[in-house]
Each structure stands twice: as C-alpha cells, then as structure tokens.
Design a protein around this motif. Structure first.
Motif, PDB file in Angstrom:
ATOM      1  N   ILE A 104       5.436 -29.210   4.243  1.00 19.24           N
ATOM      2  CA  ILE A 104       5.285 -29.857   5.454  1.00 19.24           C
ATOM      3  C   ILE A 104       6.483 -29.782   6.230  1.00 19.24           C
ATOM      4  CG2 ILE A 104       7.487 -31.997   4.046  1.00 19.24           C
ATOM      5  CD1 ILE A 104       5.160 -33.668   5.632  1.00 19.24           C
ATOM      6  N   GLY A 105       7.695 -28.992   6.072  1.00 17.32           N
ATOM      7  CA  GLY A 105       8.005 -29.073   6.924  1.00 17.32           C
ATOM      8  C   GLY A 105       7.125 -27.165   8.294  1.00 17.32           C
ATOM      9  N   SER A 106       6.690 -26.938   7.529  1.00 19.06           N
ATOM     10  CA  SER A 106       6.427 -25.765   8.334  1.00 19.06           C
ATOM     11  C   SER A 106       4.807 -26.560   9.249  1.00 19.06           C
ATOM     12  CB  SER A 106       6.071 -24.763   7.347  1.00 19.06           C
ATOM     13  OG  SER A 106       4.598 -25.116   6.150  1.00 19.06           O
ATOM     14  N   TRP A 107       4.386 -27.517   8.065  1.00 18.26           N
ATOM     15  CA  TRP A 107       3.303 -28.567   8.631  1.00 18.26           C
ATOM     16  C   TRP A 107       4.018 -28.770  10.643  1.00 18.26           C
ATOM     17  CZ3 TRP A 107       1.048 -31.026   4.022  1.00 18.26           C
ATOM     18  CH2 TRP A 107       1.227 -30.075   2.881  1.00 18.26           C
ATOM     19  N   MET A 108       4.476 -29.536  10.610  1.00 16.09           N
ATOM     20  CA  MET A 108       5.254 -29.464  11.977  1.00 16.09           C
ATOM     21  C   MET A 108       5.250 -29.289  12.580  1.00 16.09           C
ATOM     22  SD  MET A 108       8.082 -32.039  10.363  1.00 16.09           S
ATOM     23  CE  MET A 108       8.218 -32.839   8.787  1.00 16.09           C
ATOM     24  N   GLN A 109       4.850 -29.530  14.255  1.00 12.72           N
ATOM     25  CA  GLN A 109       4.063 -29.031  15.196  1.00 12.72           C
ATOM     26  C   GLN A 109       4.610 -29.847  16.324  1.00 12.72           C
ATOM     27  OE1 GLN A 109       0.309 -27.453  16.234  1.00 12.72           O
ATOM     28  NE2 GLN A 109      -0.027 -26.535  14.192  1.00 12.72           N
ATOM     29  N   VAL A 129       1.477 -33.347  12.659  1.00 19.72           N
ATOM     30  CA  VAL A 129       1.633 -32.614  11.471  1.00 19.72           C
ATOM     31  C   VAL A 129       0.291 -32.054  10.702  1.00 19.72           C
ATOM     32  CG1 VAL A 129       2.068 -33.144   8.542  1.00 19.72           C
ATOM     33  CG2 VAL A 129       3.640 -34.489  10.448  1.00 19.72           C
ATOM     34  N   VAL A 130       0.423 -31.018  11.376  1.00 16.21           N
ATOM     35  CA  VAL A 130      -1.129 -30.289  10.811  1.00 16.21           C
ATOM     36  C   VAL A 130      -1.392 -30.157   8.867  1.00 16.21           C
ATOM     37  CG1 VAL A 130      -2.580 -28.264  11.322  1.00 16.21           C
ATOM     38  CG2 VAL A 130      -0.626 -28.942  12.866  1.00 16.21           C
ATOM     39  N   VAL A 131      -2.230 -31.406   8.122  1.00 17.25           N
ATOM     40  CA  VAL A 131      -1.673 -30.593   7.424  1.00 17.25           C
ATOM     41  C   VAL A 131      -2.793 -29.476   7.197  1.00 17.25           C
ATOM     42  CG1 VAL A 131      -2.825 -31.536   4.805  1.00 17.25           C
ATOM     43  CG2 VAL A 131      -2.129 -33.192   6.933  1.00 17.25           C
ATOM     44  N   PRO A 132      -3.202 -28.616   6.275  1.00 13.87           N
ATOM     45  CA  PRO A 132      -3.603 -27.114   5.845  1.00 13.87           C
ATOM     46  C   PRO A 132      -5.107 -27.647   4.583  1.00 13.87           C
ATOM     47  CG  PRO A 132      -1.669 -26.902   5.356  1.00 13.87           C
ATOM     48  CD  PRO A 132      -1.801 -28.234   5.137  1.00 13.87           C
TER      49      PRO A 132
END
Length: 343
Positions: A104-109, A129-132
């Motif tokens: 989730i840390g890599s999903w935050m913009q 938070v952009v969920v893959p």
C-alpha cells in the motif's frame, strides 16, 4: 526645559523602536517539531487518529493529511507512504525510510510530496491511494510519513507518521493460528505441592484481515482429561496479515500428574471500526509434556524399598520358622518310631 525636551525625545525614540522589537523574528534554536493528523475533505481536523478506508481494485481513494510545523522558523518537509509490519514484540511499525514499499505504501500519491510550512502554520496536503487492478482482497496496512527535507541543519531529525488501513473488497479470511507450542514443567521442593508450566508459542495471521485476540492457557491431565489449571492471558496486540509474533506465558498451580496436555486457546476479533462481517473462528495449539513429582517418587521409592526389605525379612523368618517346625516334627517322629521298635 532642555531636560524636558530630552525626556520627550527619549520616549519618542522608545516608541519608534518598540514595535520593531516586538516584530523581530524569533531566533532559530536548531530544533524542529511537527505533527500530522487526518483531515476532512475541506482540510479541517476531524476526530480520526488514523485512516480506516475501504476500496476496490482499480479504484482510487482520496484523502487529506494535515501537517503542522510547530518549529520557531519555517521548515521544509517531505511526505511519502510506506508499508507496515509487526515487530518481534507485536508492535505496529513502518518500513525504514531507505526500504522501498511493495504494497500500500507504493499506492499512495501526494499532490505535494515536498512542502515548506511557516512557523506555527498548518497545511492540508491532498493525496490518494490508487488501488491496483490486481490487488488482493483483505486488509493492507501502511502509514503516511512526514520527515524533514534533507540538507536541513537541525539537532533532531525524526519522522512522524499516521497509520493507514485499507480494506479491499472480496473474499475475507479472518484466520489466526497458534503454532510452535512448547512447554516446560517446573516443580517445587515440597513433594505434595503444585508446580508451574512455562509456555512459548507463535501467533500467526494466516488470513487476510488484521486481528487482535483474547488468549487463554489450559493445562489438563493427558490420562484423565481433568483440567488442572487455566489462566486468562493479556489480549494479543493487532496482528497484520502474513505476520507472526512469538509469545511466552506462565501458569502456576499445576499438579505434577504425569503426562500433561498444555493448550493455548485464541479467540480472535476484528477492529470495531472496521467489522469483519462474519464469524471469526477460534484457534488453538497444544503440546504434551511429562510432569512427575520426582521428590515424592523418591520418597515413595525409599519407603517401598524399606517395606520390601521388611516383607522379605518377614518371609525369610516365616520360611525359617516353618522349616524349624518341620525339622522338630521329624525328630519327634523318629524318636517315637525308635521307642515303638524298642518296645
């Protein structure tokens, strides 16, 4: 007259200088202090202490974080997201700044990943938070981190963070396991008294929902199934999916009844702010140990040996008495036989 003029002039000078002194910039003491908290869509503070979000694969969740600079001077900060994990004691922690997040840390913009905030001011920073599309169902835990921008000459450099939980819709599996159960019995010098059992085990979240748990320790006789002792343990801290934490416990008042079954019972439960929506199964792990009252056995062995010696001695004497009586009877019979022959 000259003295009066001088006094008036001094007052005038003081009146001119006083406002300037009042508006002088505070001296930089080299310390930096800042904080952050969740914010409303309007950028105002709310009652939340952390983020508890819901999402679906392929969608984005928008939020705001409020960053306050409590330093005496303006300061520059960097804002980023990272993943969470459980420490060896079960505490919630975040990855080191140098370690790249993979969840989730890599999903935050963040709209402003680097900002400068005036002294005493608060800035609302939008992020999402952009969920893959291939994100797995269940709970994903991380944090929003704010730290000082590099190159700042300060005495203290500490990052501050706020937790962020995101639950992705789908098949939820709330499963907690008690594994690697080991136990040891410790007796006492009094052969008729009880001892204690120390237990170590590992709690592992094998599901996809973060869980806390009630815990209990039960000791039973492996032969009769009778409960010899039980103890309610402190609740286990929140365990994130895929994490495992070792635990230890001790229970007193255990009679050494030979083979013992030591069982760890867990009753998991979810976060009340984010209910699981289904029954959470209980979990248990057990092991078998031997607990003999060795001192009592030694005493019984000594007593048994002494009793055996006395019984053996009594049997020997009894056999000897019977043998003596039989010999006496034979001698008397021979005498009577000789007397009859002489007559």
């Amino acid at each position: 007259m000259r003295r009066l003029f001088a006094l008036v002039a001094a007052v005038a000078v003081a009146a001119v200088l006083t406002p300037a002194a009042a508006h002088a910039e505070p001296a930089d003491d080299g310390n930096r202090a800042w904080s952050l908290r969740p914010g409303t869509p309007e950028g105002k503070p709310d009652k939340r202490t952390h983020y508890t979000l819901q999402g679906i694969p392929g969608a984005a969740v928008e939020e705001k974080v409020l960053v306050t600079n409590s330093s005496k001077v303006p300061a520059s900060f960097v804002i980023y997201g990272t993943d969470a994990f459980n420490t060896s004691t079960g505490a919630f922690d975040l990855l080191p700044a140098a370690q790249k997040p993979t969840d989730i840390g890599s999903w935050m913009q963040f709209q402003a990943p680097a900002i400068t905030i005036d002294a005493g001011a608060t800035v609302a920073v939008p992020f999402k938070v952009v969920v893959p599309a291939n994100a797995t169902p269940g709970d994903h835990a991380g944090g929003v981190v704010v730290s000082l921008a590099t190159g700042t000459d300060v005495k203290v450099d500490t990052r501050v963070a706020v937790r962020l939980y995101l639950r992705i819709a789908g098949l939820l599996r709330p499963v907690l396991a008690a594994q690697k159960v080991e136990a040891h019995y410790f007796g006492v010098t009094n052969p008729f008294s009880d001892g204690s059992v120390t237990v170590s085990y590992t709690a592992e979240n094998t599901g996809n929902i973060r869980l806390q748990s009630h815990a209990k320790l039960v000791v039973k006789s492996a032969l009769t199934g009778i409960t010899l002792a039980e103890k309610k343990l402190p609740d286990l801290p929140e365990l994130l999916p895929g994490q495992r934490v070792p635990h230890e416990a001790e229970i007193d008042g255990v009679f050494p009844a030979g083979p013992l079954t030591v069982r760890v019972e867990l009753e998991p439960f979810g976060d009340p702010e984010q209910p699981v929506g289904q029954a959470v199964p209980k979990a248990e792990g057990h092991t078998t140990i031997w607990a003999w009252p060795w001192l009592l056995l030694i005493v019984l062995l000594i007593l048994g040996t002494g009793a055996g010696f006395l019984v053996r001695r009594w049997l020997i004497r009894r056999r000897q008495a019977r043998a003596d009586a039989a010999a006496l009877e034979r001698r008397r019979a021979r005498k009577e036989s000789k007397a009859g022959a002489a007559a």
